[in-house]
Design an enzyme around this catalytic site. Sequence first.
Site, mmCIF file in Angstrom:
data_model
loop_
_atom_site.group_PDB
_atom_site.id
_atom_site.type_symbol
_atom_site.label_atom_id
_atom_site.label_comp_id
_atom_site.label_asym_id
_atom_site.label_seq_id
_atom_site.Cartn_x
_atom_site.Cartn_y
_atom_site.Cartn_z
ATOM 1 N N SER A 1 48.812 99.153 8.920
ATOM 2 C CA SER A 1 47.606 98.354 9.129
ATOM 3 C C SER A 1 47.422 98.051 10.607
ATOM 4 O O SER A 1 48.383 98.034 11.376
ATOM 5 C CB SER A 1 47.709 97.032 8.361
ATOM 6 O OG SER A 1 48.665 96.176 8.976
ATOM 7 N N ASP A 2 46.178 97.788 11.001
ATOM 8 C CA ASP A 2 45.952 97.236 12.328
ATOM 9 C C ASP A 2 46.509 95.813 12.338
ATOM 10 O O ASP A 2 46.675 95.174 11.296
ATOM 11 C CB ASP A 2 44.465 97.235 12.676
ATOM 12 C CG ASP A 2 44.225 97.251 14.175
ATOM 13 O OD1 ASP A 2 45.164 96.932 14.938
ATOM 14 O OD2 ASP A 2 43.095 97.564 14.589
ATOM 15 N N TRP A 3 46.789 95.313 13.537
ATOM 16 C CA TRP A 3 47.557 94.082 13.698
ATOM 17 C C TRP A 3 46.779 92.840 13.235
ATOM 18 O O TRP A 3 45.597 92.686 13.536
ATOM 19 C CB TRP A 3 47.971 93.931 15.156
ATOM 20 C CG TRP A 3 49.373 94.412 15.426
ATOM 21 C CD1 TRP A 3 50.367 93.715 16.056
ATOM 22 C CD2 TRP A 3 49.960 95.671 15.076
ATOM 23 N NE1 TRP A 3 51.532 94.466 16.112
ATOM 24 C CE2 TRP A 3 51.302 95.661 15.513
ATOM 25 C CE3 TRP A 3 49.500 96.797 14.417
ATOM 26 C CZ2 TRP A 3 52.180 96.730 15.324
ATOM 27 C CZ3 TRP A 3 50.364 97.870 14.223
ATOM 28 C CH2 TRP A 3 51.674 97.826 14.671
ATOM 29 N N SER B 1 45.100 102.038 9.675
ATOM 30 C CA SER B 1 43.867 101.637 8.994
ATOM 31 C C SER B 1 43.134 100.594 9.839
ATOM 32 O O SER B 1 43.748 99.789 10.522
ATOM 33 C CB SER B 1 44.179 101.078 7.604
ATOM 34 O OG SER B 1 45.068 99.984 7.677
#
Length: 776
Positions: free
Chosen positions: A276-278, A243
């Site tokens: 999720s993106d970091w 995401s």
Amino acid sequence: MIQSNKLFVAFAFSILCICAPVFGQPKLGKDPVRKIVRAMSLEEKAALVCGTWSAGYAGDGTVGGKTFAVVAGAAGVTEAFDKYGIPHTVMADGPAGLRIDPFRKGTEKSFWCTAFPVGTMLASTWDTALIEECGRAIGSEVLEYGCDVILGPGLNIHRNPMCGRNFEYYSEDPLLSGKCAAAMIRGIQSCGVGTSAKHFAANNQESCRIQNNAIVSQKALREIYLKSFEIAVKEGKPWTVMSSYNRVNGTYSMENRFLLTDVLRNDWGYEGLVVSDWFGKRDTPAQIHAGNDLLMPGEKAQVEEIIEAVRSCKLPEGDLDICAQRVLEYVLKTPHFRQYPYSDNPPLASNAAVSARVASEGMVLLKNDSEALPLKEGSNISLFGVNAYDGIVAGIGAGFVNSSYKVNLDEGLRNCRLVLNPRTDVAYKSYMQFCQEALGEENARKRLGDRVFPGEAVLSDAFLGQRASDSDVAVISIGRLSGEYNDRYTKDFYLHPDELDLIRRTCDAFHSKGKKVVVVLNVCGVVETASWKDLPDAILVNWLPGQELGNATAAVLCGKVNPSGRLPMCFPVDYRDHLSSENFPFDYTSKHSDWAYDAPERKIPNLGWTEYREGIFVGYRYFCTKAPHKLSWPFGFGLSYTSFEWSDATLSRRGDDFSVSVKVCNTGSCPGKDVVELYVSAPGVAENHQGPVADERPIRELKAFAKTPLLAPGESAVLTLSFSAYDMASFDENLSAFVTEAGRWQLQLNRDASTIVKSLPLDIRKALYWKVTRPQ
């Protein structure tokens, strides 16, 4: 005796009570995943769906102070629970190769990876089988270096040519993007490791990317920005989908249940993991409720927020259970769960060969007047341009790869048995050494591929005149670098004054002697060409081609490889000619403060929010329909050293599935490959495309493509291009459905988006509908 029996029974009962948890403990791989989730405490489930950053993972091979066989430099690690048989798993950056640290404490061994061509160059091959082969090579390094997932491919749309991260992404067209991504996913995952299709969704700018709100119509969202992911998910089946940071129509992607559950899972049938993106921490309970299964790299606060939300009934524990179950289903697939004995010795030599071959197939020949190319063996070449001696192999950020070497263009030309004019060579190498000393300290502070290149060398007219006399041909390399965190600056779209001056004066000098000039564009994306493309005799785009830059480019220049690449985007006359340029953040420099929820940038148009007013008219959909005169080079364009003829085009139909076959014959004098592009034009569109843009369909849209094998002169091949009625559909917002209209459609076999070679009619007798979830 009776008393003794009672004591024995009591003792035995106590032993059973002590041992029961041990004997009854479910184990991953032996017991159903749901049973393990039921056995886990709330605290354990909350920790499972968050990465191990909160446990102290620092990327150096330790988690929480305990040694664990992770890969130094990997992006993150998932949580382990020994009592359930759940191991840590490792996720590492990509997508143009694995990004890990090349050196580790306590060993002299190196851990280099192969730098492969970037996504845009892969798309330029228009060859999904070749991309799949490249994926297998990447997957071999992921596996043998002890990783479980590579965080790629990236498949966001080239909405605007100035997006800093376009080089990671494939194309302005969703079909080409989706097919390339699906091929890469299949290739990597054939090695028993996972991928992460990113960034879902509408993440089309780097400026203020953490907070930007992409305001997109459902029609544009479904037809353009989600379509590439739909194809990749259905045909590639990635282990994970990542995401994105941004908001879509007001809701953060990571909290967007419509995107992550309704669209991704219910409409498309996705069964994998959403990660999720970091460091994209949002409303943690909302992320879990949305179906964002794994929060990476994980923060202690996120674990605590999940626990508190469940206990206060703000988050149904059932939502957490679903995410936990998906994490465990992912873990079951991984090499770490299988206890794969990775070697730390991937086949780097053979992978470098794959990288070189893919790069040469993705180069696009834009111009070749009077057969300026290929260069003749033994030609004496004056090689100009700082990037000829210091090439750009990859972009900045997560897409950068730590490779052990790069082959610059000067070295590659020598390897191809071409002669470099010693006077030009010495002049440039002296200049480059001086510049490297001057810029060394500044570049040493930069990381992840970021660096400063010197301006062009100032060469006198006398020097250029002498080189025109003692050289057979001039080759000029011009470079552009971009990357994560910032979009490209507008000045970067144009050649700089010193670059234009070099091209103009070199052309004047060499043409006065009857010699030819070749320009090589070692670029991250689109640059302006209209004002100067008439000057040189040939123009070759070699993009960012990975560590084998010099060898791959020289192979095309000298004719060992016949160029067969095609543009995966348009080259406009000016960047302002894109409709999206009316709503795009130009010349903004990102800073960490714009990550904040209350960042002042949230109140600035095109930073805090971006309106996609162009709708579906992205790239060639706009230019071919409304502004063909604003094109320098059209989508799908590319030349060859040979020629091809197409014949015997036929249409076959089975229900709602269609295929077009066409015979392609090499009518030239050297072996080569050709690409056939199939576009469709909806009933009445070709006759009525002069009306208001918002009320119409594009004049044509790509629906299939195919590439021939290498054909010898006189040799033919029959290509089959397949598509379905669903592929032809447009989205009706009122019905919340994809609709394929009844009527006579036109199927166009094209060399590029602007050049129709053959046309076939296709009659759809009745309209067809495919309902999808309507946003709440």
